[in-house]
Design a protein around this motif. Structure first.
Motif, PDB file in Angstrom:
ATOM      1  N   ARG A 108       0.842  -1.200   0.000  1.00  0.00           N
ATOM      2  CA  ARG A 108       0.000   0.000   0.000  1.00  0.00           C
ATOM      3  C   ARG A 108       0.876   1.249   0.000  1.00  0.00           C
ATOM      4  O   ARG A 108       1.863   1.333   0.709  1.00  0.00           O
ATOM      5  CB  ARG A 108      -0.895  -0.001   1.242  1.00  0.00           C
ATOM      6  N   ILE A 109       0.496   2.206  -0.804  1.00  0.00           N
ATOM      7  CA  ILE A 109       1.231   3.470  -0.876  1.00  0.00           C
ATOM      8  C   ILE A 109       0.397   4.550  -0.189  1.00  0.00           C
ATOM      9  O   ILE A 109      -0.801   4.667  -0.418  1.00  0.00           O
ATOM     10  CB  ILE A 109       1.533   3.840  -2.334  1.00  0.00           C
ATOM     11  N   LEU A 110       1.069   5.314   0.666  1.00  0.00           N
ATOM     12  CA  LEU A 110       0.401   6.384   1.395  1.00  0.00           C
ATOM     13  C   LEU A 110       0.749   7.737   0.787  1.00  0.00           C
ATOM     14  O   LEU A 110       1.889   7.968   0.393  1.00  0.00           O
ATOM     15  CB  LEU A 110       0.822   6.385   2.861  1.00  0.00           C
ATOM     16  N   CYS A 111      -0.228   8.610   0.734  1.00  0.00           N
ATOM     17  CA  CYS A 111      -0.019   9.992   0.311  1.00  0.00           C
ATOM     18  C   CYS A 111       0.104  10.861   1.549  1.00  0.00           C
ATOM     19  O   CYS A 111      -0.713  10.758   2.460  1.00  0.00           O
ATOM     20  CB  CYS A 111      -1.212  10.494  -0.504  1.00  0.00           C
ATOM     21  N   HIS A 112       1.115  11.685   1.564  1.00  0.00           N
ATOM     22  CA  HIS A 112       1.256  12.704   2.605  1.00  0.00           C
ATOM     23  C   HIS A 112       1.045  14.038   1.903  1.00  0.00           C
ATOM     24  O   HIS A 112       1.854  14.447   1.078  1.00  0.00           O
ATOM     25  CB  HIS A 112       2.643  12.659   3.242  1.00  0.00           C
ATOM     26  N   ASP A 113      -0.075  14.671   2.196  1.00  0.00           N
ATOM     27  CA  ASP A 113      -0.379  15.971   1.610  1.00  0.00           C
ATOM     28  C   ASP A 113       0.151  17.058   2.529  1.00  0.00           C
ATOM     29  O   ASP A 113      -0.142  17.065   3.726  1.00  0.00           O
ATOM     30  CB  ASP A 113      -1.888  16.141   1.400  1.00  0.00           C
ATOM     31  N   TRP A 114       0.943  17.944   1.956  1.00  0.00           N
ATOM     32  CA  TRP A 114       1.576  19.019   2.710  1.00  0.00           C
ATOM     33  C   TRP A 114       0.948  20.340   2.296  1.00  0.00           C
ATOM     34  O   TRP A 114       0.775  20.614   1.112  1.00  0.00           O
ATOM     35  CB  TRP A 114       3.072  19.067   2.407  1.00  0.00           C
ATOM     36  N   LYS A 115       0.648  21.159   3.282  1.00  0.00           N
ATOM     37  CA  LYS A 115       0.122  22.496   3.023  1.00  0.00           C
ATOM     38  C   LYS A 115       0.945  23.473   3.858  1.00  0.00           C
ATOM     39  O   LYS A 115       0.894  23.455   5.088  1.00  0.00           O
ATOM     40  CB  LYS A 115      -1.352  22.565   3.407  1.00  0.00           C
ATOM     41  N   ALA A 116       1.725  24.281   3.166  1.00  0.00           N
ATOM     42  CA  ALA A 116       2.539  25.289   3.839  1.00  0.00           C
ATOM     43  C   ALA A 116       1.961  26.653   3.499  1.00  0.00           C
ATOM     44  O   ALA A 116       1.572  26.902   2.361  1.00  0.00           O
ATOM     45  CB  ALA A 116       3.983  25.202   3.366  1.00  0.00           C
ATOM     46  N   GLN A 118      -3.146   9.678   3.945  1.00  0.00           N
ATOM     47  CA  GLN A 118      -4.225   8.778   3.561  1.00  0.00           C
ATOM     48  C   GLN A 118      -3.701   7.845   2.477  1.00  0.00           C
ATOM     49  O   GLN A 118      -2.707   8.149   1.835  1.00  0.00           O
ATOM     50  CB  GLN A 118      -5.467   9.541   3.068  1.00  0.00           C
ATOM     51  N   PRO A 119      -4.377   6.708   2.279  1.00  0.00           N
ATOM     52  CA  PRO A 119      -3.970   5.821   1.170  1.00  0.00           C
ATOM     53  C   PRO A 119      -4.129   6.556  -0.161  1.00  0.00           C
ATOM     54  O   PRO A 119      -5.078   7.316  -0.358  1.00  0.00           O
ATOM     55  CB  PRO A 119      -4.953   4.658   1.263  1.00  0.00           C
ATOM     56  N   CYS A 120      -3.171   6.354  -1.045  1.00  0.00           N
ATOM     57  CA  CYS A 120      -3.201   7.017  -2.352  1.00  0.00           C
ATOM     58  C   CYS A 120      -3.990   6.185  -3.345  1.00  0.00           C
ATOM     59  O   CYS A 120      -3.775   4.989  -3.469  1.00  0.00           O
ATOM     60  CB  CYS A 120      -1.794   7.159  -2.904  1.00  0.00           C
ATOM     61  N   SER A 121      -4.851   6.840  -4.055  1.00  0.00           N
ATOM     62  CA  SER A 121      -5.508   6.175  -5.176  1.00  0.00           C
ATOM     63  C   SER A 121      -5.537   7.110  -6.366  1.00  0.00           C
ATOM     64  O   SER A 121      -5.509   6.672  -7.501  1.00  0.00           O
ATOM     65  CB  SER A 121      -6.923   5.756  -4.804  1.00  0.00           C
ATOM     66  N   ASP A 122      -5.535   8.425  -6.108  1.00  0.00           N
ATOM     67  CA  ASP A 122      -5.610   9.376  -7.203  1.00  0.00           C
ATOM     68  C   ASP A 122      -4.239   9.910  -7.609  1.00  0.00           C
ATOM     69  O   ASP A 122      -4.140  10.735  -8.492  1.00  0.00           O
ATOM     70  CB  ASP A 122      -6.526  10.539  -6.834  1.00  0.00           C
TER      71      ASP A 122
END
Length: 170
Positions: A105-113, A134-138
């Motif tokens: 499973r690949i996880l997405c880490h979304d960063w907002k600076a 969250q898990p990446c799908s998109d």
């Protein structure tokens, strides 16, 4: 540390942030991708008085060749900032990592600076960094993996066939 002594300092700071955002993969060991809909830094402006003269100058999408209201001379920037109460520049990126509990499973880490410049209270500057996972799908990377998933099936089929032939001759 961030020091803003002049309009030229502010302009250089904004330009540097935009350039770093656009070349993030050349500046880091981590692989980044842009989140859908957030391909450019977003500049939001809050004016002392919202009127006809500034109603279309509330949101800017910044690019290395177009840094919005900071394109002009130092005097033009000062004139612009005289009417601004606060502004925020927001950058959003995504990193991809394998889940250490489930390597498939690949996880997405979304960063907002974001950097908020408050011109009302003595030019107070606030920087924030937020992240979510969250898990990446998109993700474009995950979509590529899915497209080539058939290669895993072919390799497994060939490996099974090879193992059968090995056991057959022993």
């Amino acid at each position: 540390e961030l020091y803003l002594y002049s309009a030229a300092d502010l302009k250089a700071n904004v330009k540097s942030g935009v350039n770093n955002f656009n070349s993030i993969n050349n500046l880091s060991l981590q692989k980044y991708e842009y989140i859908e809909g957030h391909f450019e830094p977003l500049l939001q402006i809050w004016y002392h008085e919202f009127n006809e003269a500034n109603y279309d100058k509330v949101i800017f999408y910044l690019q290395p060749t177009d840094i919005g209201p900071f394109q002009g001379s130092d005097e033009e920037i000062k004139d612009f900032l005289f009417n601004v109460k606060q502004m925020t520049i927001e950058y959003q990126l995504r990193t991809l990592n394998k889940d250490y509990l489930n390597p498939d499973r690949i996880l997405c880490h979304d960063w907002k600076a974001s950097t908020t410049y408050n011109f009302q209270s003595g030019y107070h500057i606030t920087a924030k960094m937020e992240t979510s996972q969250q898990p990446c799908s998109d993700s474009a990377y995950v979509q590529q993996l899915v497209e080539y998933e058939w290669i895993n099936l072919v390799v497994m089929l060939l490996a099974s066939t090879s193992a059968l032939f090995i056991f057959k001759y022993f």
